[in-house]
Design an enzyme around this catalytic site. Structure first.
Site, mmCIF file in Angstrom:
data_model
loop_
_atom_site.group_PDB
_atom_site.id
_atom_site.type_symbol
_atom_site.label_atom_id
_atom_site.label_comp_id
_atom_site.label_asym_id
_atom_site.label_seq_id
_atom_site.Cartn_x
_atom_site.Cartn_y
_atom_site.Cartn_z
ATOM 1 N N ASP A 1 2.334 8.156 8.025
ATOM 2 C CA ASP A 1 3.098 7.122 7.330
ATOM 3 C C ASP A 1 2.885 5.805 8.064
ATOM 4 O O ASP A 1 3.023 5.740 9.304
ATOM 5 C CB ASP A 1 4.579 7.481 7.309
ATOM 6 C CG ASP A 1 5.380 6.522 6.445
ATOM 7 O OD1 ASP A 1 5.471 6.765 5.232
ATOM 8 O OD2 ASP A 1 5.893 5.538 6.992
ATOM 9 N N ASN B 1 4.523 -5.597 3.563
ATOM 10 C CA ASN B 1 4.294 -6.117 2.216
ATOM 11 C C ASN B 1 5.096 -7.389 1.986
ATOM 12 O O ASN B 1 4.597 -8.363 1.412
ATOM 13 C CB ASN B 1 4.676 -5.074 1.166
ATOM 14 C CG ASN B 1 3.467 -4.275 0.687
ATOM 15 O OD1 ASN B 1 2.327 -4.699 0.837
ATOM 16 N ND2 ASN B 1 3.726 -3.119 0.106
ATOM 17 N N ASP C 1 -2.507 -3.831 0.295
ATOM 18 C CA ASP C 1 -3.609 -2.985 -0.192
ATOM 19 C C ASP C 1 -4.741 -2.934 0.827
ATOM 20 O O ASP C 1 -5.317 -1.872 1.091
ATOM 21 C CB ASP C 1 -4.142 -3.523 -1.520
ATOM 22 C CG ASP C 1 -3.156 -3.311 -2.665
ATOM 23 O OD1 ASP C 1 -2.203 -2.516 -2.490
ATOM 24 O OD2 ASP C 1 -3.345 -3.935 -3.731
ATOM 25 N N GLU D 1 2.612 4.596 1.039
ATOM 26 C CA GLU D 1 1.926 4.351 2.305
ATOM 27 C C GLU D 1 1.731 5.646 3.105
ATOM 28 O O GLU D 1 1.426 5.597 4.299
ATOM 29 C CB GLU D 1 2.712 3.346 3.144
ATOM 30 C CG GLU D 1 4.059 3.829 3.645
ATOM 31 C CD GLU D 1 5.189 3.585 2.657
ATOM 32 O OE1 GLU D 1 6.353 3.579 3.077
ATOM 33 O OE2 GLU D 1 4.904 3.397 1.452
#
Length: 513
Positions: free
Chosen positions: A377, A385, A394, A421
């Site tokens: 993770d 983000n 991304d 993620e």
């Protein structure tokens, strides 16, 4: 001793290719140094080639009253023009005009007749070569659009028909020859010559042709040629049965077995056998006798032209089929990739992971071997983000994915995007120690990327990893392996992130229970 007699097709192909490159290099140097000298040399070579044709090739295709079954020089020179740059065409044609004009003049042909005959042939050859696509290699050339239409209609009919009409008009007016008879002789003879010898030149200039004699294929190729030539000799040297059609199924098999080069060589060999038998009064066309004999020869010409065009058409159809199958296979592979891989990272998707886990779990249970699993993770990815934007997010996920893949050393290892993620790594055959080694390597690799993340304690992007490994039994479900790794991942996050944690022995014991 026997091995010394075996033809090395690879050496032959390489030798032909080497000499071809040397000749082209020498010609290129001469052209760059002196274009006029290069042109004169090209004319001399062309003139010598036309002379050799008149001495050694033409005698194979003439019969007793000196009407030709076909004219090889037209087809040969069209093939040569296709192999050469267009700026060399005038020089090549000059060699043809010099040799042909000299030869016909020595035979006593009037100058005006000689000039008309020669110019008509020059037009025919240049027109045919201009209609066909330039030649680089055989496979590429055969894939040119509308090639069979251009070859069969524009070249075999259009190219000889125009000069035939012009010459026949002259022959009718000044030589008192029957107009349509001259048209028929010119058209049929030249069409067959082009059909036979233009492909022959291109085939002999192609590496693909010499692969017919490579080890493992040589005996089959020779056997096919033996069957074809034997059948041809029987068909055209017997007088009992009109069985000309028997040659076509054999040609179809040859085209599919040895390809276009083999078919071209085969039809040219059949032409010599068929001409010899027909001239001798045997074969399937022997029923055309007496004053109809010219029609018998014309029938043979049409028959042989159809044989070559049929081989051409079958080859193109087979190649189009193969191309379509290749495109279809590629499309199916692409669809499979889209169905089983994550479009962003290129790793496997959840569907592929689930399928692979079920298959590997069953195999590990049968073979009694361990199977390992890692859950990863990205730490504080939501804040990443929010801070850097979704495009940067991304890019971050792709960077993590690309860092995982090089650290998987076994052929069966699978990395997949588990969702958001999260990533999952399946390690068939891996023990807990093996899984720990891979997990530590991945964690270190991601941190070493140095992707800035001000919202993370370390200042760069990191991952937390939980891993587990177990030998499956008949009771333990595969989903429990995931649950154990997930518990370990949770512990890694609770412990401060950017760390690797193993599934507890308690969790595995609970699984067994």
């Amino acid at each position: 001793m026997r091995s010394g007699l075996v033809l090395n097709s690879s050496a032959l192909t390489n030798g032909v290719s080497l000499w071809g490159r040397k000749i082209r290099a020498a010609a290129s140097r001469l052209r760059d140094h002196s274009p006029i000298a290069h042109g004169v040399a090209t004319t001399m070579v062309s003139a010598f080639g036309v002379y050799l044709n008149s001495r050694f090739i033409d005698p194979l295709v003439f019969y007793t009253d000196l009407h030709a079954i076909c004219w090889p020089i037209d087809g040969l020179l069209i093939g040569v023009l296709l192999l050469c740059s267009r700026r060399n065409w005038p020089w090549i044609m000059a060699g043809y005009v010099i040799t042909t004009g000299t030869h016909l003049r020595l035979l006593g042909e009037p100058v005006i007749q000689l000039a008309g005959d020669t110019l008509c042939n020059v037009f025919e050859m240049v027109f045919a070569a201009a209609v066909l696509p330039a030649f680089n290699n055989l496979s590429e050339w055969l894939r040119k659009p509308r090639l069979i239409l251009r070859f069969s209609v524009m070249v075999l009919i259009g190219a000889p028909l125009i000069p035939a009409l012009v010459w026949s008009r002259f022959a009718h007016a000044y030589l008192r020859e029957e107009f349509w008879s001259v048209v028929g002789h010119w058209l049929s003879g030249d069409a067959l010559g082009i059909a036979l010898y233009t492909p022959l030149v291109l085939v002999l200039a192609s590496r693909e042709t010499y692969q017919l004699l490579r080890p493992g294929r040589r005996l089959a190729t020779l056997a096919m040629f033996g069957v074809l030539l034997g059948a041809s000799w029987f068909i055209f040297h017997q007088t009992a049965y009109p069985i000309a059609f028997l040659i076509f199924p054999i040609l179809v098999v040859m085209v599919n077995w040895v390809g276009f080069p083999g078919a071209v060589l085969a039809v040219n060999a059949v032409t010599i056998i068929a001409a010899h038998g027909t001239i001798s009064g045997a074969g399937p066309f022997m029923f055309i006798q007496g004053h109809h004999e010219p029609f018998r020869i014309m029938t043979l010409q049409v028959y042989l032209t159809i044989a070559m065009v049929m081989s051409f058409a079958i080859t193109l159809t087979a190649r189009e089929r193969d191309d379509f199958q290749g495109q279809l296979k590629l499309a199916l592979e692409q669809m499979e990739v889209l169905a089983t891989h994550d479009s962003l990272t290129g790793l496997g998707n959840r569907r592929l992971f689930d399928q692979t886990l079920d298959a590997e779990w069953s195999r590990a249970r049968r073979q009694g071997m361990s199977i390992g699993l890692l859950l990863l993770d990205a730490d504080h990815f939501k804040s990443y983000n929010d801070m850097y934007g979704h495009l940067a997010g991304d890019h971050c996920l792709c960077a993590i994915a690309h860092s995982i893949v090089p650290r998987l050393k076994r052929a069966g290892d699978l990395a997949a995007r588990y969702g958001g993620e999260e990533f999952v790594v399946l390690l068939p055959g891996a023990t807990l120690e093996d899984a720990s080694t891979v997990a530590a390597s991945i964690r270190e690799g991601v941190e070493a990327l140095g992707l800035e993340h001000k919202g993370n304690a370390s200042g760069v992007v990191t991952v937390s990893i939980g891993f587990s490994a177990v030998v499956p039994d008949s009771i333990l479900p595969s989903q429990r392996l995931i649950a154990a790794a997930d518990e370990a991942l949770y512990a890694a996050k609770q412990g401060g992130r950017n760390r690797v944690v193993s599934a507890s022995s308690t969790a595995l014991t609970t699984c067994d229970a």
